[in-house]
Design a protein around this motif. Sequence first.
Motif, PDB file in Angstrom:
ATOM      1  N   UNK A  13       0.656  -1.335   0.102  1.00  0.00           N
ATOM      2  CA  UNK A  13      -0.014  -0.089   0.053  1.00  0.00           C
ATOM      3  C   UNK A  13       0.741   1.235  -0.167  1.00  0.00           C
ATOM      4  N   UNK A  46       2.337   4.607  -1.878  1.00  0.00           N
ATOM      5  CA  UNK A  46       1.883   5.539  -2.914  1.00  0.00           C
ATOM      6  C   UNK A  46       2.964   5.725  -3.765  1.00  0.00           C
ATOM      7  N   UNK A  64       3.434   7.145  -6.685  1.00  0.00           N
ATOM      8  CA  UNK A  64       3.797   8.472  -7.330  1.00  0.00           C
ATOM      9  C   UNK A  64       4.452   9.469  -6.432  1.00  0.00           C
ATOM     10  N   UNK A  65       4.916   8.676  -5.080  1.00  0.00           N
ATOM     11  CA  UNK A  65       5.589   9.704  -3.987  1.00  0.00           C
ATOM     12  C   UNK A  65       6.824   9.124  -3.936  1.00  0.00           C
ATOM     13  N   UNK A  82       8.498  10.674   1.380  1.00  0.00           N
ATOM     14  CA  UNK A  82       7.216  10.963   1.318  1.00  0.00           C
ATOM     15  C   UNK A  82       6.495   9.754   1.855  1.00  0.00           C
ATOM     16  N   UNK A 142       4.230  10.068   5.768  1.00  0.00           N
ATOM     17  CA  UNK A 142       2.857   9.904   6.192  1.00  0.00           C
ATOM     18  C   UNK A 142       2.455   9.785   7.300  1.00  0.00           C
ATOM     19  N   UNK A 143       2.843   8.590   7.957  1.00  0.00           N
ATOM     20  CA  UNK A 143       2.382   7.944   9.029  1.00  0.00           C
ATOM     21  C   UNK A 143       2.634   9.031  10.404  1.00  0.00           C
ATOM     22  N   UNK A 152       2.764  12.411   9.480  1.00  0.00           N
ATOM     23  CA  UNK A 152       2.050  13.787   9.350  1.00  0.00           C
ATOM     24  C   UNK A 152       0.691  13.644  10.053  1.00  0.00           C
ATOM     25  N   UNK A 153       0.189  12.383   9.799  1.00  0.00           N
ATOM     26  CA  UNK A 153      -1.347  12.516  10.404  1.00  0.00           C
ATOM     27  C   UNK A 153      -1.360  12.693  11.739  1.00  0.00           C
ATOM     28  N   UNK A 207       3.331  15.510  13.605  1.00  0.00           N
ATOM     29  CA  UNK A 207       4.867  15.667  13.959  1.00  0.00           C
ATOM     30  C   UNK A 207       5.355  16.826  13.534  1.00  0.00           C
ATOM     31  N   UNK A 208       6.310  17.317  14.161  1.00  0.00           N
ATOM     32  CA  UNK A 208       6.979  18.798  13.428  1.00  0.00           C
ATOM     33  C   UNK A 208       7.639  18.454  12.163  1.00  0.00           C
ATOM     34  N   UNK A 209       7.784  19.112  11.361  1.00  0.00           N
ATOM     35  CA  UNK A 209       8.476  18.750   9.999  1.00  0.00           C
ATOM     36  C   UNK A 209       9.992  18.278  10.026  1.00  0.00           C
ATOM     37  N   UNK A 220       7.643   2.823   7.199  1.00  0.00           N
ATOM     38  CA  UNK A 220       6.491   3.702   7.279  1.00  0.00           C
ATOM     39  C   UNK A 220       5.626   3.139   8.569  1.00  0.00           C
TER      40      UNK A 220
END
Lengths: 224, 295
Positions: free
Chosen positions: A89, A91, A93-94, A98, A102-103, A105-106, A109-111, A150
Amino acid sequence: MIEMIKASKVYSEDVEALKDISVSIASGEMFFIIGMSGAGKTTLLKLISSMEAPTSGLIEIAGQPVHLLKGYKLARLRQKIGVAYQDFKLLTDRTAAENIAISMEVSYKKPQIIRKRVKDLLAALDLTDKHNKITGELSRGEQQRVTLARAIANSPAMILVDEPTGNLDAETTEKVIKLLTKCNKSGATVVIATHDDLIYRHTPHRIMELQKGSILSVIRGNGL
Amino acid sequence: MSFWFTVIRQVGRNLRQTWSSQLMTLLTVTLSVLIFSFFYLVYTNMLKWGDRLGDDLSLIVYLEEEPGPELREQLIKKITTFDEVEKISFITRAQAYQRFAEQLGQNQDVLNDLPKDFLPPSIEVIPLKNLRSLNQVKLFSAYLEKLPGTVKVQYGHEWIEKFYYFTKLLSIVMLLSGTLLILTTIFMVAYTIRLTILGRKDELELLKLVGATNNYIRVPFLLEGLLQGILGSTFGIISLYILFNWIKLRFSDPGYLTMFEFSFFPPTVSITIVGISILLCTFGSFSTMQKFLRV
Ligand SMILES: Nc1ncnc2c1ncn2[C@@H]1O[C@H](COP(=O)(O)OP(=O)(O)OP(=O)(O)O)[C@@H](O)[C@H]1O
Ligand SMILES: [Mg+2]
């Protein structure tokens, strides 16, 4: 931490993927699920991560019946469960970075924290040079490792991995196991579904064998 | 802070992925706002002129003969039984001639050959201010026509009637363009967001699996609708303003439409139009999400 009581999953009338599974996995445990292809390993992991609802029975995580959770509560629970899916699963095209981010970002968490964690994980899995590569262009083994990265990136309390070494050579398998062991040592519950005896042959942890949807045996590895 | 950082990046990604349909939507929203507010602007200006015209609306009743004082009393009584009036004044043949001569100004000499009593006597009736609607004025005029000795009733300028019909037509056009505005903004925004959602099905599914909350998934789409609303309506109002100034410049020659003063919306109306468009766009994106993002 994970409590399954007489859980069954019937996909269709003639496909009974799991039959009356009762098992309890402690918090911080490392747990192996083995069995032939089609035995129901993936289905079991799907029930735990509430990707699928059980046809009957009860599944609780930290005292909460997972298949009854919805909305915000379900989202919060899933943030604490990292899953490395058998079909990845990703992505496609990323980039690898990236996908791993994802896990994190949801859960906002700070960049800069995300960037550092992604770099560390890629290094641990021998993928440093794939940081900016589109995952669709990676080899199966590389994709598999990105999937694993991830799953563990957000330091979840529970890690479910489905066939983590299917496409890997012995040396890379070693690295993957090392990483999972490290996560386990720092407190995460780790559940691994596999039929690669290389990774459970010498484990001191419990191994559950499934056969046609039922539990054949639960043994403790000899740890040799 | 990280929340907004992530959300804004997500919005940027959406826009990049579907920029052509986003542009189309923006254009549609802009055009709808422009069309609607154009008609609305014309309509409000017409209403203002209508008010002014109504102010000096008068009915002129031409009579066969000059009424004597007794008949005058009777006529006044009859007129006021229909409705209260602002003012009734009797104009004799001589007065009519006088007025006409004044209107002619320098060209008075054309009257030299004519008898001084060639103009009919008349009664000028100025109805009350509340007697504004065309229908009432018509009824009144019909009533006056039946008074004894009446030849003809004229009310003000002939085109008042046309003016009223035109305002009515405009209000219908405005209603239609308003409906168009509502439908296009809602549907276009909903459509583009649907496109984005379908184009990123895999990602949205994965996001749910890794524990993205509803807000995490929805806010970028809502923001997208909001952005469409803000930009589209602002562009629409700005283009109308430019168009308005252009028209004003073109028709500001003296003698041309000088009696009509064109004025733009007060800021509150512009802000209301922008606000409503934003609401519509946000509603559009929200309704799509309700349909396609069941979480
Ligand atoms: N979505 C589905 N719909 C219908 N049947 C399914 C579905 N997923 C799995 N099954 C069936 O359920 C049974 C168990 O499948 P599952 O994927 O759990 O096996 P597995 O142990 O993970 O096998 P493998 O080692 O090959 O991954 C199989 O017979 C499979 O065909
Ligand atoms: Mg499987």
